[in-house]
Design a protein around this motif. Structure first.
Motif, PDB file in Angstrom:
ATOM      1  N   GLY A   1      -2.904   8.503  -2.576  1.00  0.00           N
ATOM      2  CA  GLY A   1      -1.578   8.691  -1.998  1.00  0.00           C
ATOM      3  C   GLY A   1      -0.507   8.977  -3.037  1.00  0.00           C
ATOM      4  O   GLY A   1       0.165  10.013  -2.994  1.00  0.00           O
ATOM      5  N   HIS A   2      -0.322   8.052  -3.988  1.00  0.00           N
ATOM      6  CA  HIS A   2       0.741   8.203  -4.979  1.00  0.00           C
ATOM      7  C   HIS A   2       0.532   9.421  -5.867  1.00  0.00           C
ATOM      8  O   HIS A   2       1.460   9.874  -6.525  1.00  0.00           O
ATOM      9  CB  HIS A   2       0.832   6.955  -5.847  1.00  0.00           C
ATOM     10  CG  HIS A   2      -0.281   6.829  -6.848  1.00  0.00           C
ATOM     11  ND1 HIS A   2      -1.586   6.569  -6.495  1.00  0.00           N
ATOM     12  CD2 HIS A   2      -0.285   6.975  -8.204  1.00  0.00           C
ATOM     13  CE1 HIS A   2      -2.338   6.536  -7.578  1.00  0.00           C
ATOM     14  NE2 HIS A   2      -1.581   6.781  -8.630  1.00  0.00           N
TER      15      HIS A   2
ATOM     16  N   ALA B 280       7.247   7.227  -2.492  1.00  0.00           N
ATOM     17  CA  ALA B 280       6.686   6.501  -3.632  1.00  0.00           C
ATOM     18  C   ALA B 280       7.608   6.501  -4.840  1.00  0.00           C
ATOM     19  O   ALA B 280       7.502   5.625  -5.705  1.00  0.00           O
ATOM     20  CB  ALA B 280       5.340   7.108  -4.022  1.00  0.00           C
TER      21      ALA B 280
ATOM     22  N   SER C  72      -2.882   1.976  -4.023  1.00  0.00           N
ATOM     23  CA  SER C  72      -2.710   3.329  -3.509  1.00  0.00           C
ATOM     24  C   SER C  72      -4.056   4.034  -3.515  1.00  0.00           C
ATOM     25  O   SER C  72      -4.751   4.039  -4.535  1.00  0.00           O
ATOM     26  CB  SER C  72      -1.706   4.138  -4.337  1.00  0.00           C
ATOM     27  OG  SER C  72      -1.497   5.416  -3.745  1.00  0.00           O
ATOM     28  N   GLN C  73      -4.422   4.582  -2.380  1.00  0.00           N
ATOM     29  CA  GLN C  73      -5.670   5.329  -2.266  1.00  0.00           C
ATOM     30  C   GLN C  73      -5.361   6.798  -1.999  1.00  0.00           C
ATOM     31  O   GLN C  73      -4.963   7.160  -0.884  1.00  0.00           O
ATOM     32  CB  GLN C  73      -6.525   4.765  -1.122  1.00  0.00           C
ATOM     33  CG  GLN C  73      -7.815   5.560  -0.897  1.00  0.00           C
ATOM     34  CD  GLN C  73      -8.749   4.896   0.094  1.00  0.00           C
ATOM     35  OE1 GLN C  73      -9.580   4.090  -0.295  1.00  0.00           O
ATOM     36  NE2 GLN C  73      -8.611   5.220   1.376  1.00  0.00           N
TER      37      GLN C  73
ATOM     38  N   ASP D  63       4.585   5.260   3.810  1.00  0.00           N
ATOM     39  CA  ASP D  63       4.116   6.641   3.772  1.00  0.00           C
ATOM     40  C   ASP D  63       5.270   7.570   4.112  1.00  0.00           C
ATOM     41  O   ASP D  63       6.207   7.186   4.826  1.00  0.00           O
ATOM     42  CB  ASP D  63       2.963   6.864   4.756  1.00  0.00           C
ATOM     43  CG  ASP D  63       2.128   8.088   4.382  1.00  0.00           C
ATOM     44  OD1 ASP D  63       1.123   7.921   3.667  1.00  0.00           O
ATOM     45  OD2 ASP D  63       2.493   9.204   4.784  1.00  0.00           O
TER      46      ASP D  63
ATOM     47  N   PHE E 155      -5.633   1.598  -7.909  1.00  0.00           N
ATOM     48  CA  PHE E 155      -5.620   2.806  -7.094  1.00  0.00           C
ATOM     49  C   PHE E 155      -6.908   3.607  -7.246  1.00  0.00           C
ATOM     50  O   PHE E 155      -7.662   3.451  -8.202  1.00  0.00           O
ATOM     51  CB  PHE E 155      -4.403   3.691  -7.377  1.00  0.00           C
ATOM     52  CG  PHE E 155      -3.998   3.820  -8.813  1.00  0.00           C
ATOM     53  CD1 PHE E 155      -2.910   3.113  -9.311  1.00  0.00           C
ATOM     54  CD2 PHE E 155      -4.689   4.660  -9.679  1.00  0.00           C
ATOM     55  CE1 PHE E 155      -2.525   3.239 -10.641  1.00  0.00           C
ATOM     56  CE2 PHE E 155      -4.308   4.799 -11.002  1.00  0.00           C
ATOM     57  CZ  PHE E 155      -3.216   4.077 -11.484  1.00  0.00           C
TER      58      PHE E 155
ATOM     59  N   ASP F  71       0.861  -1.189   0.000  1.00  0.00           N
ATOM     60  CA  ASP F  71       0.000   0.000   0.000  1.00  0.00           C
ATOM     61  C   ASP F  71       0.893   1.234   0.000  1.00  0.00           C
ATOM     62  O   ASP F  71       1.591   1.499   0.983  1.00  0.00           O
ATOM     63  CB  ASP F  71      -0.916  -0.029   1.225  1.00  0.00           C
ATOM     64  CG  ASP F  71      -1.844   1.182   1.290  1.00  0.00           C
ATOM     65  OD1 ASP F  71      -2.090   1.798   0.239  1.00  0.00           O
ATOM     66  OD2 ASP F  71      -2.313   1.491   2.398  1.00  0.00           O
ATOM     67  N   VAL F  72       0.874   1.981  -1.097  1.00  0.00           N
ATOM     68  CA  VAL F  72       1.731   3.157  -1.266  1.00  0.00           C
ATOM     69  C   VAL F  72       0.962   4.406  -0.838  1.00  0.00           C
ATOM     70  O   VAL F  72      -0.139   4.658  -1.318  1.00  0.00           O
ATOM     71  CB  VAL F  72       2.186   3.293  -2.739  1.00  0.00           C
ATOM     72  CG1 VAL F  72       3.009   4.568  -2.919  1.00  0.00           C
ATOM     73  CG2 VAL F  72       2.997   2.077  -3.154  1.00  0.00           C
ATOM     74  N   GLY F  73       1.561   5.199   0.052  1.00  0.00           N
ATOM     75  CA  GLY F  73       0.869   6.366   0.588  1.00  0.00           C
ATOM     76  C   GLY F  73      -0.244   5.922   1.519  1.00  0.00           C
ATOM     77  O   GLY F  73      -1.380   6.389   1.434  1.00  0.00           O
ATOM     78  N   THR F  74       0.096   5.059   2.449  1.00  0.00           N
ATOM     79  CA  THR F  74      -0.916   4.391   3.276  1.00  0.00           C
ATOM     80  C   THR F  74      -1.654   5.318   4.227  1.00  0.00           C
ATOM     81  O   THR F  74      -2.760   5.020   4.665  1.00  0.00           O
ATOM     82  CB  THR F  74      -0.278   3.236   4.067  1.00  0.00           C
ATOM     83  OG1 THR F  74      -1.303   2.444   4.664  1.00  0.00           O
ATOM     84  CG2 THR F  74       0.680   3.742   5.139  1.00  0.00           C
TER      85      THR F  74
ATOM     86  N   MET G 287       6.385   1.308  -9.010  1.00  0.00           N
ATOM     87  CA  MET G 287       5.321   0.328  -8.766  1.00  0.00           C
ATOM     88  C   MET G 287       5.527  -0.914  -9.625  1.00  0.00           C
ATOM     89  O   MET G 287       5.398  -2.049  -9.151  1.00  0.00           O
ATOM     90  CB  MET G 287       3.955   0.954  -9.054  1.00  0.00           C
ATOM     91  CG  MET G 287       3.511   1.996  -8.050  1.00  0.00           C
ATOM     92  SD  MET G 287       1.872   2.648  -8.497  1.00  0.00           S
ATOM     93  CE  MET G 287       1.583   3.784  -7.151  1.00  0.00           C
TER      94      MET G 287
END
Length: 267
Positions: free
Chosen positions: A117-118, A99, A114-115, A71, A143, A48-51, A131
């Motif tokens: 976030g990225h 990221a 990613s939600q 994060d 995402f 999970d990127v930018g959690t 990624m």
């Protein structure tokens, strides 16, 4: 390794998002949709990127995945760790990181999520390349992003118009909500993406209630308001313009915040 040309920007971002925790509660239903949309299965290795506060990471762990989450902001990671303890998913691996420089070996994950976030990574091409690098062959990326023509995308454009310009070469976050741009960015690294849409409901008794919450919790809006603290007339005008912008999205005590879901398989 060459110096990061956006190190100062990322430092500001790290500090800017410290106040995000209250907003994360409202993104929790979106996390459920994203994990379902991504087709997360038990046993899969997921990043999970930018959690942020961990809502996606914890949701994926509940689905049985082996989850790592990253994060920029350590204060948010602390909240994520606490959320994971409450949810009894203490095996998630939390990492402070960028990221654009994912601290994981090649081909480490079955799925990268990613939600919202990225989208704040300055260079989309670098974030996507990272990624893809950490995905296994045939792995998936999924995402959630904000379309530029809807509420949150328009809000970020409004903030950008009233703030000092970003450094040259930084892509506006709402571009990630444009399917044509997303398809181009995924390019030859991924198969043709699949898109879906949803709406995040944000309870608000009035437009003014919503504005005040944004000013207190969303870093870029907070910084913009702080910059006008000694100019009350300009601040009042800014607030009036903002309320006019968001008013059409307020219906039955809920702000309607549309989002875009993207899923693609690595080539």
């Amino acid at each position: 390794m060459a110096p990061d040309p956006f190190a100062e920007l990322k430092k500001r971002q790290r500090e800017m998002w410290v106040t995000f925790t209250p907003v994360a509660m409202f993104t929790t239903p979106v996390a459920g949709q994203l994990v379902k949309f991504a087709g997360i299965r038990a046993g899969e290795a997921v990043l999970d990127v930018g959690t942020g506060t961990g809502v996606v990471a914890i949701t994926a762990a509940r689905a049985g995945a082996r989850v790592s989450a990253l994060d920029l902001t350590p204060e948010l990671l602390l909240q994520a760790h606490q959320n994971a303890q409450i949810a009894q998913h203490t095996d998630i691996v939390w990492t402070e990181g960028d990221a654009e420089q994912l601290p994981y070996p090649d081909a480490s994950f079955d799925v990268v999520l990613s939600q919202f976030g990225h989208i704040f990574a300055p260079r989309p091409e670098v974030a996507i390349a990272e990624m893809r690098r950490v995905l296994k062959p045939g792995g998936r990326v999924a995402f959630a992003t904000w379309p530029p023509e809807h509420l949150v995308g328009r809000m970020f454009a409004f903030i950008a118009r009233n703030s000092p310009p970003l450094p040259a070469g930084v892509a506006p976050p709402p571009q990630w909500g444009n399917p044509a741009i997303v398809s181009e960015r995924l390019g030859a690294r991924f198969e043709a993406p699949f898109f879906a849409r949803g709406t995040m409901g944000f309870p608000a008794l009035s437009v003014a209630h919503y504005r005040l919450f944004m000013e207190q919790s969303v870093g870029p809006m907070q910084k913009l308001v702080e910059s006008l603290a000694n100019e009350p007339e300009k601040l009042a005008q800014l607030r009036a313009e903002y309320e006019t912008l968001v008013a059409p999205y307020h219906l039955d005590n809920v702000m309607q915040q549309d989002y875009l879901l993207t899923r693609a398989r690595a080539c």
